[in-house]
Design a protein around this motif. Structure first.
Motif, PDB file in Angstrom:
ATOM      1  N   LEU A 383     -50.848 -11.526 -50.526  1.00  0.00           N
ATOM      2  CA  LEU A 383     -49.652 -10.704 -50.537  1.00  0.00           C
ATOM      3  C   LEU A 383     -48.441 -11.637 -50.520  1.00  0.00           C
ATOM      4  O   LEU A 383     -48.362 -12.540 -49.681  1.00  0.00           O
ATOM      5  CB  LEU A 383     -49.617  -9.772 -49.317  1.00  0.00           C
ATOM      6  N   ASP A 384     -47.523 -11.408 -51.423  1.00  0.00           N
ATOM      7  CA  ASP A 384     -46.397 -12.312 -51.652  1.00  0.00           C
ATOM      8  C   ASP A 384     -45.188 -11.936 -50.789  1.00  0.00           C
ATOM      9  O   ASP A 384     -44.082 -11.760 -51.291  1.00  0.00           O
ATOM     10  CB  ASP A 384     -46.001 -12.280 -53.134  1.00  0.00           C
ATOM     11  N   TRP A 385     -45.383 -11.873 -49.491  1.00  0.00           N
ATOM     12  CA  TRP A 385     -44.339 -11.377 -48.595  1.00  0.00           C
ATOM     13  C   TRP A 385     -43.884 -12.439 -47.589  1.00  0.00           C
ATOM     14  O   TRP A 385     -43.434 -12.112 -46.493  1.00  0.00           O
ATOM     15  CB  TRP A 385     -44.839 -10.152 -47.841  1.00  0.00           C
ATOM     16  N   ARG A 416     -53.076 -20.739 -56.894  1.00  0.00           N
ATOM     17  CA  ARG A 416     -53.249 -19.749 -57.966  1.00  0.00           C
ATOM     18  C   ARG A 416     -53.169 -18.335 -57.410  1.00  0.00           C
ATOM     19  O   ARG A 416     -52.561 -17.453 -58.034  1.00  0.00           O
ATOM     20  CB  ARG A 416     -54.585 -19.963 -58.673  1.00  0.00           C
ATOM     21  N   ALA A 417     -53.750 -18.100 -56.255  1.00  0.00           N
ATOM     22  CA  ALA A 417     -53.697 -16.763 -55.662  1.00  0.00           C
ATOM     23  C   ALA A 417     -52.258 -16.339 -55.383  1.00  0.00           C
ATOM     24  O   ALA A 417     -51.914 -15.154 -55.533  1.00  0.00           O
ATOM     25  CB  ALA A 417     -54.518 -16.726 -54.371  1.00  0.00           C
ATOM     26  N   ALA A 423     -47.074 -12.109 -59.488  1.00  0.00           N
ATOM     27  CA  ALA A 423     -47.197 -11.314 -60.708  1.00  0.00           C
ATOM     28  C   ALA A 423     -47.588  -9.871 -60.380  1.00  0.00           C
ATOM     29  O   ALA A 423     -47.073  -8.919 -60.982  1.00  0.00           O
ATOM     30  CB  ALA A 423     -48.216 -11.946 -61.650  1.00  0.00           C
ATOM     31  N   PHE A 424     -48.507  -9.706 -59.431  1.00  0.00           N
ATOM     32  CA  PHE A 424     -48.874  -8.362 -59.000  1.00  0.00           C
ATOM     33  C   PHE A 424     -47.656  -7.638 -58.414  1.00  0.00           C
ATOM     34  O   PHE A 424     -47.460  -6.438 -58.646  1.00  0.00           O
ATOM     35  CB  PHE A 424     -49.996  -8.419 -57.962  1.00  0.00           C
ATOM     36  N   GLU A 525     -57.264  -4.136 -56.080  1.00  0.00           N
ATOM     37  CA  GLU A 525     -57.451  -4.612 -54.706  1.00  0.00           C
ATOM     38  C   GLU A 525     -56.107  -4.989 -54.070  1.00  0.00           C
ATOM     39  O   GLU A 525     -55.887  -4.757 -52.874  1.00  0.00           O
ATOM     40  CB  GLU A 525     -58.388  -5.820 -54.701  1.00  0.00           C
ATOM     41  N   TYR A 526     -55.220  -5.573 -54.871  1.00  0.00           N
ATOM     42  CA  TYR A 526     -53.881  -5.902 -54.362  1.00  0.00           C
ATOM     43  C   TYR A 526     -53.164  -4.638 -53.893  1.00  0.00           C
ATOM     44  O   TYR A 526     -52.519  -4.621 -52.835  1.00  0.00           O
ATOM     45  CB  TYR A 526     -53.076  -6.598 -55.458  1.00  0.00           C
ATOM     46  N   GLN A 527     -53.253  -3.577 -54.678  1.00  0.00           N
ATOM     47  CA  GLN A 527     -52.601  -2.332 -54.301  1.00  0.00           C
ATOM     48  C   GLN A 527     -53.130  -1.803 -52.969  1.00  0.00           C
ATOM     49  O   GLN A 527     -52.366  -1.281 -52.152  1.00  0.00           O
ATOM     50  CB  GLN A 527     -52.807  -1.280 -55.395  1.00  0.00           C
ATOM     51  N   SER A 528     -54.423  -1.972 -52.749  1.00  0.00           N
ATOM     52  CA  SER A 528     -55.001  -1.518 -51.479  1.00  0.00           C
ATOM     53  C   SER A 528     -54.412  -2.289 -50.306  1.00  0.00           C
ATOM     54  O   SER A 528     -54.033  -1.703 -49.284  1.00  0.00           O
ATOM     55  CB  SER A 528     -56.524  -1.673 -51.504  1.00  0.00           C
TER      56      SER A 528
END
Length: 559
Positions: A383-385, A416-417, A423-424, A525-528
């Motif tokens: 998660l990019d937070w 990379r993640a 991007a997500f 999975e990111y959305q979850s």
């Protein structure tokens, strides 16, 4: 002016750590010369330059003299680099990070430059990434919902801690003396124009997106009093007639002319915000063309002829980007900053040594190793937070997360993640606009991160659509130079000037069908994770931040 002395304009871009001046040919936008001045004090986030107690977490301040020094050093140097004479300059325009806001006296003097306020942090400009006003932002939203404020929906239902009202309310709560002494509460984008012209002006971009100015007015006194009795009159500190974008704010004063090396009276355009002004440079002014300005953070800007409420956006403002259209803004609080964190903390010394031996950066090495992997091979999801979430959750008390770590996880896996996570995050924003009836028909990217081709290809694959790119590495400064040309009368409007002076490469990246399909599965999975930690699931991120703040405060008291 003869053909031997073609007309030029100067665009000055005030960033987070430095300011850049760019000299541009008016006829076709050719970039003739530029110069960068690094801020002496950078971001002030630990202690004031003169000493005193340390700053609390989430603070970020700046020093006004650093901004003046950009005019003093970068503008003359850019003229020399371009090989043009000062009299060839027909206009100058500036852009700034936002919301970067400061309290001043009635004549524009920053309060931090008055001796009695030199050791009071709230007297200093609060940088855009000052996130310590989150409690005030939460209160602003709570009271707005209770009283049914009609402007709240224009900001996706939430107000950011980065914006003018939250930062001002924090000042009132924590240092009412500074608040009372502030005759003006002004965006740096407008303050720097005041320094150049000697006359106060305000731009509709900053006022609309950062100052809750909608339908010709600011929030009313009764609502402001519900936040704090002494806040009822706050609007008087910022209220001033707004000047349309691309119009003259005035001419250079003799003092500003001496500072910059330009002739007195040179046209100065109305101020602007760095991300929004870049739309002209990237030729992304048509409805439906979303521009992502990708640097330490990412700002997403798009015009539309449709007014809608997009959940979690930063704002929709009439004439906010270009006259005649609704300008939408969304954003991600951390992008390049997250990659920099990874390069500092995830890569061991062996990686740094390899990078030095090969003459490349740690970022380049991590990117090279990450790009060699198939989609999903690292087994991670992030998660990019790390700097909170600006859109669509609008919560700066969220924090970063990496799931799937094992003893086999390598630095490039994490890197990379994190690239994929940003991007997500952009895809979440794009889909929010689509669902709200403001379709994104094209996607253009600008900013310093465009140099990472793997990063940009990942965005195309994750979004499942082509990505156009701005062909200039100096998008905000070029956009400002375009606005300066319009203000000086060289073009009739911003869209005409953008067509002549802007530059973008269409379909610079196109999605790979196989990678896009694999990313669709990861994105689910990111959305979850996104919804669990950001919406109605666990509040552990908030609790951890609270525990951290308590520990820091306790430690400070013991010292």
């Amino acid at each position: 002016m003869s053909t031997d002395s073609p007309a030029v304009t100067v665009g000055v871009d005030f960033g987070t750590l430095s300011g850049r001046a760019l000299v541009v040919a008016v006829v076709d936008g050719t970039e003739l010369g530029s110069a960068v001045h690094e801020y002496t004090h950078g971001v002030v986030d630990s202690a004031l330059p003169g000493g005193g107690p340390g700053l609390p977490p989430d603070w970020a301040l700046q020093i006004p003299q650093d901004w003046r020094d950009v005019l003093r050093f970068a503008v003359p140097e850019a003229l020399r680099a371009a090989g043009v004479r000062p009299e060839q300059v027909i206009g100058i325009a500036t852009d700034f990070t936002a919301c970067t806001v400061l309290p001043t006296a009635s004549d524009g003097t920053p309060l931090c430059e008055l001796p009695r306020f030199a050791y009071r942090p709230h007297a200093y400009p609060k940088l855009w990434r000052h996130h310590a006003a989150q409690p005030e932002a939460d209160l602003i939203v709570e009271r707005a919902r209770e009283s049914g404020q009609p402007w709240l929906g224009r900001y996706g239902g939430k107000i950011s801690s980065e914006w003018q009202y939250a930062k001002a309310l924090q000042t009132l709560h924590e240092d009412p003396g500074v608040y009372a002494a502030a005759d003006r509460w002004i965006e740096a984008a407008d303050w720097i124009v005041w320094q150049l012209t000697g006359a106060e002006s305000r731009n509709p971009c900053a006022a609309g997106y950062k100052g809750i100015h909608q339908d010709g007015r600011y929030p009313g006194a009764d609502y402001l009093a519900s936040l704090h009795p002494d806040f009822a009159g706050f609007t008087a500190k910022l209220e001033h007639p707004l000047s349309p974008l691309g119009t003259p704010a005035g001419g250079l004063t003799p003092g500003a002319a001496e500072l910059t090396g330009l002739p007195a009276g040179t046209v100065v355009a109305v101020g602007n915000v760095d991300a929004h002004v870049t739309s002209a440079a990237a030729q992304s002014l048509d409805p439906g063309n979303m521009l992502a300005i990708m640097g330490t953070s990412t700002c997403h800007v798009m015009n539309s002829d449709v007014l809608a409420e997009v959940p979690g956006m930063c704002g929709v403002v009439r004439d906010g980007v270009v006259p005649g259209l609704w300008g939408y803004e969304a954003g991600q609080s951390g992008v390049g900053d997250i990659f920099a964190w990874a390069a500092r903390t995830v890569a061991p010394e062996g990686y740094a040594a390899e990078a030095r031996h090969r003459g490349i950066s740690v970022h380049d090495l991590l990117t090279e190793k990450a790009a060699a992997q198939p989609v999903g091979a690292h087994g991670l999801l992030a998660l990019d937070w790390h700097s909170g979430n600006r859109s669509v959750l609008v919560d700066h008390h969220l924090s970063g997360l990496v799931v799937g770590l094992t003893l086999d996880t390598r630095p490039e896996d994490v890197y990379r993640a994190l690239i994929e996570a940003t991007a997500f995050g952009t895809r979440v924003i794009v889909e929010a606009f689509d669902r709200a009836g403001v379709p994104v028909t094209e996607f253009t990217a600008a900013g310093g991160l465009l140099r990472n081709r793997f990063l940009m290809q990942t965005y195309s694959d994750v979004l499942g659509r082509p990505v156009h790119v701005l062909r200039s590495e100096q998008g905000p400064a070029l956009g400002s130079a375009i606005h300066a040309a319009v203000a000086a009368g060289a073009y009739p409007d911003i869209r005409t000037a953008s067509a002549a002076m802007g530059c973008r490469a269409k379909r610079a990246y196109t999605p790979d069908r196989g990678r896009s399909a694999a990313y669709d599965r990861l994105y689910a999975e990111y959305q979850s994770l996104h919804d669990h930690f950001g919406r109605d699931g666990s509040t552990v991120m908030h609790r951890l931040r609270h525990l951290r703040d308590q520990a820091v405060a306790s430690s400070a008291q013991q010292r």
